[in-house]
Scaffold this active site. Sequence first.
Site, PDB file in Angstrom:
ATOM      1  N   THR A   1       0.818  -1.211   0.000  1.00  0.00           N
ATOM      2  CA  THR A   1       0.000   0.000   0.000  1.00  0.00           C
ATOM      3  C   THR A   1       0.860   1.273   0.000  1.00  0.00           C
ATOM      4  O   THR A   1       2.011   1.245   0.446  1.00  0.00           O
ATOM      5  CB  THR A   1      -0.896   0.001   1.264  1.00  0.00           C
ATOM      6  OG1 THR A   1      -1.439   1.290   1.474  1.00  0.00           O
ATOM      7  CG2 THR A   1      -0.110  -0.363   2.516  1.00  0.00           C
ATOM      8  N   ASP A   2       0.264   2.373  -0.458  1.00  0.00           N
ATOM      9  CA  ASP A   2       0.958   3.668  -0.398  1.00  0.00           C
ATOM     10  C   ASP A   2       1.050   4.197   1.031  1.00  0.00           C
ATOM     11  O   ASP A   2       1.812   5.124   1.312  1.00  0.00           O
ATOM     12  CB  ASP A   2       0.261   4.708  -1.302  1.00  0.00           C
ATOM     13  CG  ASP A   2      -1.189   4.988  -0.935  1.00  0.00           C
ATOM     14  OD1 ASP A   2      -1.732   4.311  -0.022  1.00  0.00           O
ATOM     15  OD2 ASP A   2      -1.800   5.877  -1.554  1.00  0.00           O
ATOM     16  N   GLU A   3       0.262   3.591   1.959  1.00  0.00           N
ATOM     17  CA  GLU A   3       0.213   4.136   3.323  1.00  0.00           C
ATOM     18  C   GLU A   3       1.541   3.980   4.058  1.00  0.00           C
ATOM     19  O   GLU A   3       1.779   4.638   5.063  1.00  0.00           O
ATOM     20  CB  GLU A   3      -0.930   3.496   4.109  1.00  0.00           C
ATOM     21  CG  GLU A   3      -2.250   3.670   3.377  1.00  0.00           C
ATOM     22  CD  GLU A   3      -3.497   3.394   4.206  1.00  0.00           C
ATOM     23  OE1 GLU A   3      -3.442   3.477   5.434  1.00  0.00           O
ATOM     24  OE2 GLU A   3      -4.530   3.101   3.576  1.00  0.00           O
TER      25      GLU A   3
ATOM     26  N   TYR B   1      -1.831  -0.418  11.039  1.00  0.00           N
ATOM     27  CA  TYR B   1      -1.949  -1.096   9.741  1.00  0.00           C
ATOM     28  C   TYR B   1      -0.746  -0.783   8.856  1.00  0.00           C
ATOM     29  O   TYR B   1      -0.057  -1.684   8.365  1.00  0.00           O
ATOM     30  CB  TYR B   1      -3.253  -0.683   9.033  1.00  0.00           C
ATOM     31  CG  TYR B   1      -3.270  -1.019   7.552  1.00  0.00           C
ATOM     32  CD1 TYR B   1      -3.249  -2.337   7.112  1.00  0.00           C
ATOM     33  CD2 TYR B   1      -3.292   0.004   6.582  1.00  0.00           C
ATOM     34  CE1 TYR B   1      -3.240  -2.651   5.747  1.00  0.00           C
ATOM     35  CE2 TYR B   1      -3.293  -0.300   5.225  1.00  0.00           C
ATOM     36  CZ  TYR B   1      -3.259  -1.622   4.814  1.00  0.00           C
ATOM     37  OH  TYR B   1      -3.255  -1.923   3.469  1.00  0.00           O
TER      38      TYR B   1
ATOM     39  N   LYS C   1       2.288  -3.217   7.406  1.00  0.00           N
ATOM     40  CA  LYS C   1       2.561  -3.417   5.970  1.00  0.00           C
ATOM     41  C   LYS C   1       4.000  -2.988   5.655  1.00  0.00           C
ATOM     42  O   LYS C   1       4.690  -3.624   4.861  1.00  0.00           O
ATOM     43  CB  LYS C   1       1.565  -2.622   5.111  1.00  0.00           C
ATOM     44  CG  LYS C   1       0.145  -3.159   5.120  1.00  0.00           C
ATOM     45  CD  LYS C   1      -0.010  -4.555   4.515  1.00  0.00           C
ATOM     46  CE  LYS C   1       0.222  -4.604   3.028  1.00  0.00           C
ATOM     47  NZ  LYS C   1      -0.131  -5.945   2.464  1.00  0.00           N
TER      48      LYS C   1
HETATM   49  P1  NAD Z   1      -9.372  -7.481   2.377  1.00  0.00           P
HETATM   50  O1  NAD Z   1      -9.329  -7.182   3.847  1.00  0.00           O
HETATM   51  O2  NAD Z   1     -10.623  -7.219   1.623  1.00  0.00           O
HETATM   52  O3  NAD Z   1      -9.018  -9.039   2.146  1.00  0.00           O
HETATM   53  C1  NAD Z   1      -7.985  -9.686   2.816  1.00  0.00           C
HETATM   54  C2  NAD Z   1      -8.126 -11.191   2.579  1.00  0.00           C
HETATM   55  O4  NAD Z   1      -7.046 -11.861   3.263  1.00  0.00           O
HETATM   56  C3  NAD Z   1      -9.425 -11.784   3.129  1.00  0.00           C
HETATM   57  O5  NAD Z   1     -10.003 -12.663   2.197  1.00  0.00           O
HETATM   58  C4  NAD Z   1      -8.974 -12.537   4.379  1.00  0.00           C
HETATM   59  O6  NAD Z   1      -9.798 -13.663   4.697  1.00  0.00           O
HETATM   60  C5  NAD Z   1      -7.557 -12.955   3.997  1.00  0.00           C
HETATM   61  N1  NAD Z   1      -6.703 -13.182   5.165  1.00  0.00           N
HETATM   62  C6  NAD Z   1      -6.556 -12.360   6.247  1.00  0.00           C
HETATM   63  N2  NAD Z   1      -5.705 -12.906   7.130  1.00  0.00           N
HETATM   64  C7  NAD Z   1      -5.273 -14.087   6.598  1.00  0.00           C
HETATM   65  C8  NAD Z   1      -4.360 -15.101   7.016  1.00  0.00           C
HETATM   66  N3  NAD Z   1      -3.735 -15.010   8.193  1.00  0.00           N
HETATM   67  N4  NAD Z   1      -4.150 -16.160   6.206  1.00  0.00           N
HETATM   68  C9  NAD Z   1      -4.794 -16.272   5.016  1.00  0.00           C
HETATM   69  N5  NAD Z   1      -5.680 -15.350   4.570  1.00  0.00           N
HETATM   70  C10 NAD Z   1      -5.911 -14.275   5.341  1.00  0.00           C
HETATM   71  O7  NAD Z   1      -8.145  -6.713   1.752  1.00  0.00           O
HETATM   72  P2  NAD Z   1      -8.011  -6.013   0.314  1.00  0.00           P
HETATM   73  O8  NAD Z   1      -8.585  -4.644   0.400  1.00  0.00           O
HETATM   74  O9  NAD Z   1      -8.487  -6.950  -0.707  1.00  0.00           O
HETATM   75  O10 NAD Z   1      -6.429  -5.857   0.230  1.00  0.00           O
HETATM   76  C11 NAD Z   1      -5.615  -6.896  -0.336  1.00  0.00           C
HETATM   77  C12 NAD Z   1      -4.157  -6.482  -0.232  1.00  0.00           C
HETATM   78  O11 NAD Z   1      -3.964  -5.249  -0.936  1.00  0.00           O
HETATM   79  C13 NAD Z   1      -3.692  -6.235   1.213  1.00  0.00           C
HETATM   80  O12 NAD Z   1      -2.386  -6.730   1.333  1.00  0.00           O
HETATM   81  C14 NAD Z   1      -3.706  -4.714   1.348  1.00  0.00           C
HETATM   82  O13 NAD Z   1      -2.755  -4.281   2.272  1.00  0.00           O
HETATM   83  C15 NAD Z   1      -3.355  -4.290  -0.072  1.00  0.00           C
HETATM   84  N6  NAD Z   1      -3.882  -2.977  -0.508  1.00  0.00           N
HETATM   85  C16 NAD Z   1      -5.206  -2.664  -0.346  1.00  0.00           C
HETATM   86  C17 NAD Z   1      -5.685  -1.434  -0.824  1.00  0.00           C
HETATM   87  C18 NAD Z   1      -7.144  -1.063  -0.704  1.00  0.00           C
HETATM   88  O14 NAD Z   1      -7.505   0.085  -1.044  1.00  0.00           O
HETATM   89  N7  NAD Z   1      -8.029  -1.969  -0.295  1.00  0.00           N
HETATM   90  C19 NAD Z   1      -4.805  -0.527  -1.429  1.00  0.00           C
HETATM   91  C20 NAD Z   1      -3.460  -0.891  -1.581  1.00  0.00           C
HETATM   92  C21 NAD Z   1      -3.010  -2.119  -1.125  1.00  0.00           C
HETATM   93  P1  TYD Z   2     -10.709   3.940   4.309  1.00  0.00           P
HETATM   94  O1  TYD Z   2     -11.673   3.500   3.262  1.00  0.00           O
HETATM   95  O2  TYD Z   2     -10.806   3.324   5.675  1.00  0.00           O
HETATM   96  O3  TYD Z   2      -9.247   3.783   3.703  1.00  0.00           O
HETATM   97  P2  TYD Z   2      -7.805   4.304   4.297  1.00  0.00           P
HETATM   98  O4  TYD Z   2      -7.969   4.739   5.690  1.00  0.00           O
HETATM   99  O5  TYD Z   2      -6.998   3.048   4.190  1.00  0.00           O
HETATM  100  O6  TYD Z   2      -7.371   5.396   3.367  1.00  0.00           O
HETATM  101  O7  TYD Z   2     -10.868   5.505   4.488  1.00  0.00           O
HETATM  102  C1  TYD Z   2     -10.673   6.396   3.405  1.00  0.00           C
HETATM  103  C2  TYD Z   2     -10.784   7.795   3.943  1.00  0.00           C
HETATM  104  O8  TYD Z   2     -12.143   8.003   4.380  1.00  0.00           O
HETATM  105  C3  TYD Z   2      -9.919   8.033   5.176  1.00  0.00           C
HETATM  106  O9  TYD Z   2      -9.427   9.385   5.108  1.00  0.00           O
HETATM  107  C4  TYD Z   2     -10.873   7.886   6.356  1.00  0.00           C
HETATM  108  C5  TYD Z   2     -12.192   8.362   5.775  1.00  0.00           C
HETATM  109  N1  TYD Z   2     -13.413   7.739   6.336  1.00  0.00           N
HETATM  110  C6  TYD Z   2     -14.481   8.543   6.767  1.00  0.00           C
HETATM  111  O10 TYD Z   2     -14.418   9.784   6.696  1.00  0.00           O
HETATM  112  N2  TYD Z   2     -15.596   7.930   7.254  1.00  0.00           N
HETATM  113  C7  TYD Z   2     -15.702   6.574   7.370  1.00  0.00           C
HETATM  114  O11 TYD Z   2     -16.759   6.080   7.859  1.00  0.00           O
HETATM  115  C8  TYD Z   2     -14.623   5.756   6.901  1.00  0.00           C
HETATM  116  C9  TYD Z   2     -14.690   4.261   6.984  1.00  0.00           C
HETATM  117  C10 TYD Z   2     -13.490   6.390   6.383  1.00  0.00           C
END
Ligand code: NAD
Ligand code: TYD
Length: 354
Positions: A132-134, A158, A162
């Site tokens: 992630t970019d975070e 988080y 990561k």
């Molecule tokens: P998500 O939370 O929707 O899904 C995570 C999945 O991992 C779930 O299916 C869960 O059951 C599985 N999981 C969790 N713990 C586990 C374990 N110990 N063993 C096996 N499986 C396990 O997450 P996402 O949003 O799909 O993100 C996927 C990846 O992309 C993550 O690594 C996250 O850090 C990264 N990412 C997410 C975003 C975003 O905007 N969602 C952006 C950039 C990077």
């Molecule tokens: P989120 O979807 O949790 O992603 P991340 O924190 O990983 O960027 O949140 C996106 C942005 O929205 C973040 O600045 C927090 C804000 N946010 C709200 O304002 N209200 C909400 O109920 C949630 C879940 C997030």
Amino acid sequence: MIFVTGGAGFIGSNFVLDWIEQFDEPLINLDKLTYAGNLENLTSLQNNPRYTFIQGDLGDRELLDRLLNQYKPRAVLHFAAESHVDRSIHGPEDFIQTNIIGTFRLLESACTFWRYLDQPEKSRFRFLHVSTDEVYGTLSKTDLPFTEVNPYQPNSPYSASKAASDHLVRAWHHTYGLPVLTTNCSNNYGPYHFPEKLIPLMIVNALAGKALPVYGDGLQVRDWLYVKDHCKAIHRVLESGKPGETYNIGGWNEKTNIEIVRTICSILDRLRPKVDNSRYDAQISYVADRPGHDRRYAIDASKIERELGWRPDETFETGILKTVEWYLAHPEWIVNIQNGSYRNWINKNYEARS
Ligand code: NAD
Ligand code: TYD
């Protein structure tokens, strides 16, 4: 054969569905099925001979060794993680276990498997780590977007977990030679997004007539990417990325949170007008801010464009419209996900803010 972890989550299930639709190569999906893993996303693959699902934990080294030796994948694509910042604030332990210890176990297992491969399988093997970019921390209004050489300055449990996993992946390349690739992507949105995150939560709450909780002043900025574009970028990195390199992935779409919420409201006003003709944005409610809330993320995605020829296909306008339309077309998916543990989480998170 490729081996995916976390393929029942939001990004993972989009990736798995796209892969099986587009390629003949079989795929193994290892997922623990935490609250965020949903096999309903993948029901269309149930009888597909190219798809195998295994329920299991990244922390289970014996299982990882057995699966890699049995299926002999040419690549491991590591999506599995605990992924929600708010949950990491309330309970960081699972983030340490899965994101750090789990990644460590997967690296150890993959490295042992890779070390004993014969050529040319050995030189072809890849370990792709989805991050992630975070990890780069927060930007001020005038800072330049994150590039791959920005220092790591994670601010939440988080992002710290990561960041730790990214460092482990890097070290396994430099020390043991494991051919790793790391991607650092901005905020994704699209189908199958669990409604604890901003965009799906706002759609689901708006349709249910509930408050739309905006943290703080709502002027925090995120850089949004449609999930299918992220999946295409991962595929591009897998096929053409250089081992040991990291690639930033982003949509060139910086938006404030309040802009996002108002855009969703106006799409819903048009596609699903309320019977009393009131507007969805009347449901917006400003609530207490997230502790340590990062102000701005922005990705400079020019390296992946220059070196691998990837650019997003969707603009924010086309992607958000598709996303709202998907949620409107899948009310049963929303109902099924809102079980007891989901309701407990929502009550805990938003009671703390009111
Ligand atoms: P998500 O939370 O929707 O899904 C995570 C999945 O991992 C779930 O299916 C869960 O059951 C599985 N999981 C969790 N713990 C586990 C374990 N110990 N063993 C096996 N499986 C396990 O997450 P996402 O949003 O799909 O993100 C996927 C990846 O992309 C993550 O690594 C996250 O850090 C990264 N990412 C997410 C975003 C975003 O905007 N969602 C952006 C950039 C990077
Ligand atoms: P989120 O979807 O949790 O992603 P991340 O924190 O990983 O960027 O949140 C996106 C942005 O929205 C973040 O600045 C927090 C804000 N946010 C709200 O304002 N209200 C909400 O109920 C949630 C879940 C997030």
